[in-house]
Design a protein around this motif. Structure first.
Motif, mmCIF file in Angstrom:
data_model
loop_
_atom_site.group_PDB
_atom_site.id
_atom_site.type_symbol
_atom_site.label_atom_id
_atom_site.label_comp_id
_atom_site.label_asym_id
_atom_site.label_seq_id
_atom_site.Cartn_x
_atom_site.Cartn_y
_atom_site.Cartn_z
ATOM 1 N N ALA A 27 0.846 -1.214 0.000
ATOM 2 C CA ALA A 27 0.000 0.000 0.000
ATOM 3 C C ALA A 27 0.873 1.253 0.000
ATOM 4 N N MET A 28 1.981 1.206 0.749
ATOM 5 C CA MET A 28 2.862 2.383 0.810
ATOM 6 C C MET A 28 3.565 2.593 -0.534
ATOM 7 N N ARG A 29 3.804 1.486 -1.261
ATOM 8 C CA ARG A 29 4.438 1.599 -2.589
ATOM 9 C C ARG A 29 3.478 2.276 -3.564
ATOM 10 N N ASN A 30 2.207 1.942 -3.447
ATOM 11 C CA ASN A 30 1.224 2.449 -4.420
ATOM 12 C C ASN A 30 0.655 3.817 -4.049
ATOM 13 N N MET A 31 0.785 4.178 -2.800
ATOM 14 C CA MET A 31 0.142 5.416 -2.329
ATOM 15 C C MET A 31 0.894 6.652 -2.812
ATOM 16 N N LYS A 32 0.111 7.699 -3.137
ATOM 17 C CA LYS A 32 0.741 8.969 -3.534
ATOM 18 C C LYS A 32 0.792 9.890 -2.318
ATOM 19 N N GLY A 33 1.865 10.646 -2.205
ATOM 20 C CA GLY A 33 1.906 11.750 -1.256
ATOM 21 C C GLY A 33 2.376 11.384 0.146
ATOM 22 N N ASP A 34 2.473 12.448 0.947
ATOM 23 C CA ASP A 34 2.966 12.328 2.321
ATOM 24 C C ASP A 34 1.833 11.922 3.261
ATOM 25 N N ILE A 35 2.230 11.541 4.469
ATOM 26 C CA ILE A 35 1.235 11.193 5.507
ATOM 27 C C ILE A 35 1.461 12.123 6.693
ATOM 28 N N ILE A 36 0.398 12.766 7.149
ATOM 29 C CA ILE A 36 0.495 13.587 8.356
ATOM 30 C C ILE A 36 -0.407 12.960 9.422
ATOM 31 N N ILE A 37 0.165 12.757 10.603
ATOM 32 C CA ILE A 37 -0.573 12.108 11.698
ATOM 33 C C ILE A 37 -0.821 13.174 12.763
ATOM 34 N N LEU A 38 -2.082 13.496 12.979
ATOM 35 C CA LEU A 38 -2.443 14.578 13.904
ATOM 36 C C LEU A 38 -2.804 13.973 15.261
ATOM 37 N N GLY A 39 -2.118 14.421 16.333
ATOM 38 C CA GLY A 39 -2.321 13.814 17.654
ATOM 39 C C GLY A 39 -1.440 12.588 17.817
ATOM 40 N N VAL A 40 -0.214 12.709 17.277
ATOM 41 C CA VAL A 40 0.700 11.554 17.255
ATOM 42 C C VAL A 40 1.257 11.222 18.645
ATOM 43 N N GLY A 41 1.119 12.167 19.592
ATOM 44 C CA GLY A 41 1.829 12.020 20.876
ATOM 45 C C GLY A 41 1.166 11.143 21.915
ATOM 46 N N GLY A 42 0.183 10.341 21.536
ATOM 47 C CA GLY A 42 -0.526 9.541 22.551
ATOM 48 C C GLY A 42 0.016 8.133 22.681
ATOM 49 N N LYS A 43 -0.882 7.213 23.022
ATOM 50 C CA LYS A 43 -0.462 5.836 23.275
ATOM 51 C C LYS A 43 -0.206 5.084 21.956
ATOM 52 N N MET A 44 -0.957 5.433 20.919
ATOM 53 C CA MET A 44 -0.845 4.687 19.664
ATOM 54 C C MET A 44 -0.027 5.393 18.589
ATOM 55 N N GLY A 45 -0.046 6.730 18.625
ATOM 56 C CA GLY A 45 0.533 7.503 17.520
ATOM 57 C C GLY A 45 1.998 7.219 17.249
ATOM 58 N N PRO A 46 2.858 7.166 18.288
ATOM 59 C CA PRO A 46 4.277 6.946 17.999
ATOM 60 C C PRO A 46 4.511 5.637 17.244
ATOM 61 N N SER A 47 3.836 4.564 17.666
ATOM 62 C CA SER A 47 4.081 3.285 16.974
ATOM 63 C C SER A 47 3.470 3.306 15.578
ATOM 64 N N LEU A 48 2.399 4.049 15.372
ATOM 65 C CA LEU A 48 1.817 4.165 14.023
ATOM 66 C C LEU A 48 2.781 4.919 13.088
ATOM 67 N N ALA A 49 3.341 6.016 13.599
ATOM 68 C CA ALA A 49 4.275 6.808 12.774
ATOM 69 C C ALA A 49 5.522 5.981 12.449
ATOM 70 N N LYS A 62 9.954 7.166 -1.289
ATOM 71 C CA LYS A 62 10.233 8.279 -0.380
ATOM 72 C C LYS A 62 8.948 9.041 -0.104
ATOM 73 N N ARG A 63 8.692 9.336 1.134
ATOM 74 C CA ARG A 63 7.590 10.240 1.487
ATOM 75 C C ARG A 63 7.865 10.776 2.885
ATOM 76 N N ARG A 64 7.304 11.936 3.152
ATOM 77 C CA ARG A 64 7.433 12.475 4.512
ATOM 78 C C ARG A 64 6.379 11.830 5.393
ATOM 79 N N SER A 142 -7.368 16.443 1.184
ATOM 80 C CA SER A 142 -6.672 15.198 1.544
ATOM 81 C C SER A 142 -7.659 14.056 1.695
ATOM 82 N N LYS A 143 -7.105 12.836 1.811
ATOM 83 C CA LYS A 143 -7.891 11.691 2.290
ATOM 84 C C LYS A 143 -7.728 11.684 3.803
ATOM 85 N N ILE A 144 -8.793 11.375 4.532
ATOM 86 C CA ILE A 144 -8.677 11.432 5.997
ATOM 87 C C ILE A 144 -9.185 10.141 6.643
ATOM 88 N N VAL A 145 -8.328 9.523 7.446
ATOM 89 C CA VAL A 145 -8.769 8.419 8.321
ATOM 90 C C VAL A 145 -8.964 9.028 9.711
#
Ligand code: NAP
Length: 347
Positions: A27-49, A62-64, A142-145
């Motif tokens: 999915a990361m190979r096929n996906m276009k663009g960067d990913i921004i994770i809002l509220g990354v500082g909690g229990k799940m965000g660091p491991s997701l990033a 390559k992507r940010r 953007s697309k938003i999850v």
């Protein structure tokens, strides 16, 4: 993905939580663009990033990967940077700060507020409804999850197999109502801006440092009473939940898609406590009468899309037991899974 027999340190835990599925790498190979994770500082965000960085690198692209939070815990910001995550310190509730954020084609919204003390309800509504409105407008291209929760449903009985995505939400209590508010605000702007969105309704992620299993395991280990008024629960390994969050970027839609994210099994708190009792060789002390219904979600739709979670319940229980026995790090943040009146306020 190689599944370890034991997880013996925080570093090993972080490393395994950030292991991508082969599907996620594709999915990361096929996906276009960067990913921004809002509220990354909690229990799940660091491991997701961290996972997003690993999956992107292994895809050979390559992507940010940008992580945004206030970083109340500055050590977390350093750790994220060390993993290759670009970090931006920002209070999302302040428009002048939020509007300086870079645009990214992919947004994962994780900022949320569950626990608070009496008198802080307005902050919960600010973060769970007003901030989503600001984010949805700013990131309208953007697309938003959107991280949400199974608490937007009414309680469900075990025999029903859990609430389905097609069930009408009926939140109980103020926190759950504010979470439905978050979804409705994103849904509104998704339609206005034709912005592909997905509501990620999660039930109880399991990390060894917090979660339903850690709550139960610690009680059994210390021979404390376990409240079984809520005896039925769903859980999912946090690594599985995070892989699914990245994969969900491919399943956003207008009107927004909805997906329950949890394990397929409906588990019993008393049985889990019994398993810990056997492993620790301790007597299990149960208290209370099970209510007939609780927060239960039916995971069939997400399992059809992504397959069964990679980590079984038995494996999670064994890892958690080892972790507790060896005095592994814990966050001291109970899930309060026993709450049935929707009131997650602490004294
Ligand atoms: N963990 C679970 O099992 C579970 C289950 C169901 C639903 N969820 C939902 O999934 C999401 C992620 O879960 P989580 O457990 O990681 O949540 P969490 O620990 O509450 O993390 C959310 C983070 O958002 C950041 N945040 C809060 N206010 C902010 C603001 N004004 N500006 C910028 N950042 C802000 C905070 O980090 P800073 O202090 O650094 O800003 C906070 O730690 C949450 O929305 C949660 O409600 C989680």
């Amino acid at each position: 993905m190689k599944i370890p027999d034991k997880i013996t340190s925080t570093e090993a835990l972080e490393s395994f939580l950030a292991e991508p599925y082969s599907q996620t790498i594709d999915a990361m190979r096929n996906m276009k663009g960067d990913i921004i994770i809002l509220g990354v500082g909690g229990k799940m965000g660091p491991s997701l990033a961290h996972l997003a960085v690993n999956a992107t690198r292994r895809a050979g692209v390559k992507r940010r990967i940008i992580g945004v939070s206030r970083f109340s815990n500055p050590a977390q910001q350093k750790q994220l940077q060390h993993w290759g995550v670009e970090t931006i310190s920002c209070d999302l509730s302040k428009p002048e700060e939020m509007e300086k954020l870079p645009h990214a084609e992919n947004v994962i919204f994780m900022a949320g507020r569950k626990f608070g003390s009496s008198g802080t309800e307005p902050e919960t509504w600010l973060l769970n409804t007003i901030v989503p409105g600001m984010v949805a407008q700013y990131f309208r291209k953007s697309k938003i999850v959107v991280f949400s929760t199974g608490c937007v449903y009414d309680f469900a009985c075990r025999e029903t197999g859990g609430s389905k995505e097609s069930d009408r939400p009926r939140p109980v209590g103020e926190y759950a109502s504010s979470c439905l508010g978050r979804e409705r605000v994103f849904e509104y702007y998704a339609k206005v801006y034709n912005c592909p969105t997905l509501m990620f309704r999660l039930n109880y992620a399991i990390d060894l440092r917090y979660g339903v299993l850690t709550d139960i395991g610690i009680s059994v280990y210390n021979e404390l009473e376990i409240d079984i008024s809520v005896d039925d629960v769903n859980i999912i390994w946090q690594g599985d939940a995070n892989n699914r969050a990245l994969l969900c970027l491919e399943h956003t839609d207008v009107p927004p898609a909805i997906l329950n994210i949890t394990g397929s099994e409906i588990l019993s708190v008393s049985n889990i406590a019994g398993e810990f009792g056997k492993i620790f060789n301790k007597e299990v002390r149960l208290n209370g009468e099970p209510n007939t219904c609780s927060y239960l979600s039916n995971a069939a739709k997400s399992v059809k899309l992504f397959g069964e979670p990679a980590i079984s319940v038995g494996q999670m229980i064994r890892w958690t037991a080892d972790w507790i026995r060896q005095g592994g790090e814990t966050y001291g943040k109970p899930t309060l899974f026993q709450v049935t009146d929707g009131d997650f306020l602490m004294a």
